[in-house]
Design a protein around this motif. Structure first.
Motif, PDB file in Angstrom:
ATOM      1  N   TYR A 138       0.840  -1.205   0.000  1.00 15.89           N
ATOM      2  CA  TYR A 138       0.000   0.000   0.000  1.00 15.89           C
ATOM      3  C   TYR A 138       0.876   1.257   0.000  1.00 15.89           C
ATOM      4  N   SER A 139       1.943   1.216   0.793  1.00 17.65           N
ATOM      5  CA  SER A 139       2.854   2.366   0.844  1.00 17.65           C
ATOM      6  C   SER A 139       3.541   2.571  -0.501  1.00 17.65           C
ATOM      7  N   ILE A 140       3.925   1.473  -1.132  1.00 21.28           N
ATOM      8  CA  ILE A 140       4.572   1.583  -2.445  1.00 21.28           C
ATOM      9  C   ILE A 140       3.609   2.215  -3.446  1.00 21.28           C
ATOM     10  N   GLN A 141       2.380   1.802  -3.343  1.00 17.54           N
ATOM     11  CA  GLN A 141       1.355   2.343  -4.254  1.00 17.54           C
ATOM     12  C   GLN A 141       1.213   3.857  -4.053  1.00 17.54           C
ATOM     13  N   ILE A 142       1.192   4.273  -2.812  1.00 17.56           N
ATOM     14  CA  ILE A 142       1.039   5.696  -2.500  1.00 17.56           C
ATOM     15  C   ILE A 142       2.244   6.494  -2.995  1.00 17.56           C
ATOM     16  N   ALA A 143       3.439   5.971  -2.709  1.00 15.55           N
ATOM     17  CA  ALA A 143       4.653   6.661  -3.152  1.00 15.55           C
ATOM     18  C   ALA A 143       4.657   6.770  -4.674  1.00 15.55           C
ATOM     19  N   GLY A 144       4.246   5.701  -5.329  1.00 20.23           N
ATOM     20  CA  GLY A 144       4.226   5.707  -6.794  1.00 20.23           C
ATOM     21  C   GLY A 144       3.304   6.775  -7.340  1.00 20.23           C
ATOM     22  N   LYS A 145       2.158   6.890  -6.712  1.00 21.15           N
ATOM     23  CA  LYS A 145       1.172   7.882  -7.132  1.00 21.15           C
ATOM     24  C   LYS A 145       1.749   9.296  -7.006  1.00 21.15           C
ATOM     25  N   LEU A 146       2.383   9.555  -5.891  1.00 24.41           N
ATOM     26  CA  LEU A 146       2.960  10.886  -5.650  1.00 24.41           C
ATOM     27  C   LEU A 146       4.101  11.165  -6.629  1.00 24.41           C
ATOM     28  N   ARG A 147       4.926  10.169  -6.822  1.00 27.90           N
ATOM     29  CA  ARG A 147       6.074  10.352  -7.716  1.00 27.90           C
ATOM     30  C   ARG A 147       5.603  10.593  -9.139  1.00 27.90           C
ATOM     31  N   GLN A 148       4.575   9.875  -9.531  1.00 29.08           N
ATOM     32  CA  GLN A 148       4.054  10.047 -10.882  1.00 29.08           C
ATOM     33  C   GLN A 148       3.545  11.477 -11.065  1.00 29.08           C
ATOM     34  N   ALA A 198       3.423  10.911   5.288  1.00 28.79           N
ATOM     35  CA  ALA A 198       2.188  10.198   4.949  1.00 28.79           C
ATOM     36  C   ALA A 198       2.166   8.868   5.689  1.00 28.79           C
ATOM     37  N   VAL A 199       1.110   8.656   6.460  1.00 28.18           N
ATOM     38  CA  VAL A 199       0.973   7.409   7.200  1.00 28.18           C
ATOM     39  C   VAL A 199      -0.136   6.576   6.575  1.00 28.18           C
ATOM     40  N   ALA A 200       0.201   5.335   6.285  1.00 25.18           N
ATOM     41  CA  ALA A 200      -0.797   4.439   5.695  1.00 25.18           C
ATOM     42  C   ALA A 200      -0.853   3.171   6.523  1.00 25.18           C
ATOM     43  N   GLY A 201      -1.680   3.185   7.546  1.00 25.23           N
ATOM     44  CA  GLY A 201      -1.836   2.036   8.428  1.00 25.23           C
ATOM     45  C   GLY A 201      -3.066   1.226   8.016  1.00 25.23           C
ATOM     46  N   PRO A 202      -3.435   0.261   8.849  1.00 26.31           N
ATOM     47  CA  PRO A 202      -4.589  -0.606   8.544  1.00 26.31           C
ATOM     48  C   PRO A 202      -5.874   0.191   8.356  1.00 26.31           C
ATOM     49  N   ASP A 203      -6.109   1.182   9.204  1.00 30.23           N
ATOM     50  CA  ASP A 203      -7.342   1.968   9.107  1.00 30.23           C
ATOM     51  C   ASP A 203      -7.415   2.689   7.771  1.00 30.23           C
ATOM     52  N   GLU A 204      -6.302   3.320   7.432  1.00 25.46           N
ATOM     53  CA  GLU A 204      -6.271   4.078   6.175  1.00 25.46           C
ATOM     54  C   GLU A 204      -6.493   3.148   4.990  1.00 25.46           C
TER      55      GLU A 204
END
Length: 441
Positions: free
Chosen positions: A360-370, A400-406
């Motif tokens: 999930y974190s990789i996905q978020i970082a990818g989105k931001l980087r893109q 950016a925090v991406a835990g279970p809730d998020e």
RNA sequence: GUGGGUGUAGCUCAGUUGGUUAGAGCACCAGGUUGUGGCCCUGGGGGGCGCGGGUUCAAAUCCCGUCACUCACCCCA
């Protein structure tokens, strides 16, 4: 384990750690942008030049301060002392380059000097030069660029001192001191600011110059009035020297051009005491001084119409200036002129909650980087606490925090490290949200 | 190349007239706080005083030498 090697660095050389590099790049980018805005194009040349290229161009002192050695093939080589001589070599080697050639060059140079405050053995220079124009307009362009750069960097008090080697040599000629002592006389004159008229008189006497000549030189140095008046007076005193008269005429033209640029008259001045140390100057010379931190000149340059001829056999008019990156940075540090928050190039750190949530974190970082946002994805082994600590230490403004809730609700929790505020935003709104914080504040 | 200054923890420095196991702040590590930093509290690791020699019962403290760094001159960005 083998014995540790004491980590040391070559004297006069420096490492630039990330927080410093961010500031250096900030200054370099501004300088580069202005250079290009005025139609200058980039050039780079090798660190090492053949000794014959470097030697005898700068004067005795310059030769002494040039790093020199023999390579494995017993070739005599040296590290470049400035960027002007390499430029001259390039212009002579590639005659097809369209003229006037306007180039800029931002690279380190080396001087075998003893380091001091604001003074290093390896340091960057940012040179702008125009080759192939004998017009004073070329000199005016250079001075205008210097003014604009300092303006954008928010320098408030500085003076661009302007003089001419022709005026100086006219002075020597008219005084009857003897042209063979020309450069020694310039050096003495150059010290006027530091040692005063009496000091200069002493220096001149040490050079075994006739008393009458010393008197004449001092008379000329003591000219007073507005720049226009002083030029006028100088013209009269230098009537006996063709070079001197030409020098004055050129400066008059130069000042006329400068008045057409939007440069306040308080920022530049005709200064008959300015000499500059290098031998190769032939016409107008200029340097920028600041009073605030007493650090000497932050830019320096002038016209060198004969240098290129040494390489091509055919002389080529040229003029330009060096912008002293290191000293500009020193001044800006001391006067706290850097924008705050200029400590990192990273905008956001994406944390990794645990192994399961890594995708999930990789996905978020990818989105931001893109989206073009400078994004750090945590690659260490610490818990959230340590990850926040890292962001704090690196001055990264957002985490950016991406835990279970998020993850469950397809969102990300973004914390603003400066204000401490946190907000949970949906994935689709993330880029926009972060952009607004990073740009706006 | 010439002159001055300084050399104690990663950094900045304190160490009284030479005298017991060499200190502080910051930084670092751990814990307070197993979804959150910066602040605060607690605890911890880390130097033997640039190096070599000498004087002394005893030297970080005195002497000699040496090296390193640094400031200024020269010159320059």
């Amino acid at each position: 384990m083998a014995q540790k090697i004491e980590p040391r660095i070559f004297k006069g050389a420096r490492d630039f750690l990330p927080p410093q590099m961010v500031r250096r790049n900030y200054v370099i980018n501004i300088i580069k942008t202005v250079f290009e805005k005025y139609g200058f194009e980039p050039l780079e040349t090798p660190t090492i030049e053949l000794w014959e290229t470097l030697s005898g161009k700068y004067g005795e002192e310059g030769d002494r301060l040039t790093y020199r050695f023999t390579d494995r093939g017993d070739r005599e080589v040296g590290l470049r002392y400035d960027l002007t001589v390499p430029l001259s070599r390039v212009v002579a080697m590639y005659p097809q380059i369209p003229k006037p050639f306007k180039r800029y060059q931002i690279q380190p140079v080396w001087r075998a000097d003893k380091p001091q405050k604001g003074r290093f053995r390896e340091f960057y220079q940012c040179d702008v030069d125009i080759v192939g124009s004998a017009s004073m307009l070329a000199d005016a362009e250079i001075i205008a660029i210097i003014y604009e750069i300092l303006q954008i960097l928010r320098f408030e008090e500085f003076t661009i001192r302007i003089n001419s080697r022709k005026v100086l040599s006219g002075m020597v000629e008219v005084s009857g001191a003897g042209m063979e002592k020309e450069f020694d006389i310039y050096r003495a004159i150059d010290k006027l600011d530091k040692i005063g008229f009496e000091g200069v008189a002493e220096e001149l006497q040490k050079l075994a110059i006739p008393e009458s000549a010393v008197g004449k030189l001092l008379d000329i140095l003591k000219i007073e009035g507005t720049p226009a008046q002083r030029l006028d007076t100088a013209a009269g005193l230098l009537a006996g020297s063709a070079a001197g008269q030409q020098g004055v005429a050129e400066l008059i033209t130069l000042f006329q051009y400068l008045s057409r640029y939007e440069i306040p008259g308080s920022c530049f001045a005709f200064d008959i005491c300015l000499a500059r140390g290098l031998d190769y100057y032939t016409g107008p010379i200029y340097e920028t001084v600041v009073e605030k931190p007493r650090i000497g000149s932050i830019t320096g340059g002038g016209r060198y119409d004969n240098l290129i001829g040494l390489f091509s056999g055919q002389s080529q008019p040229a003029t330009g200036s060096s912008v002293g990156l290191e000293r500009i940075i020193t001044v800006m540090e001391e006067l706290e002129m850097f924008p705050p928050q200029l400590n990192t190039s990273t905008g956001v750190l994406v944390t990794v909650f645990n192994e399961d949530l890594l995708p999930y974190s990789i996905q978020i970082a990818g989105k931001l980087r893109q989206a073009g946002i400078n994004t750090d994805l945590y690659t260490g082994a610490s818990k959230l606490r340590g990850q926040f600590g890292l962001a704090n230490d690196k001055n990264i403004p957002l985490v950016a925090v991406a835990g279970p809730d998020e993850q469950a609700q397809g969102s990300v929790n973004v914390k603003n490290m400066a204000s401490g505020e946190q907000q949970t935003v949906p994935l689709d709104a993330l880029v926009e949200y972060i952009r607004s914080i990073l740009s706006g504040d």
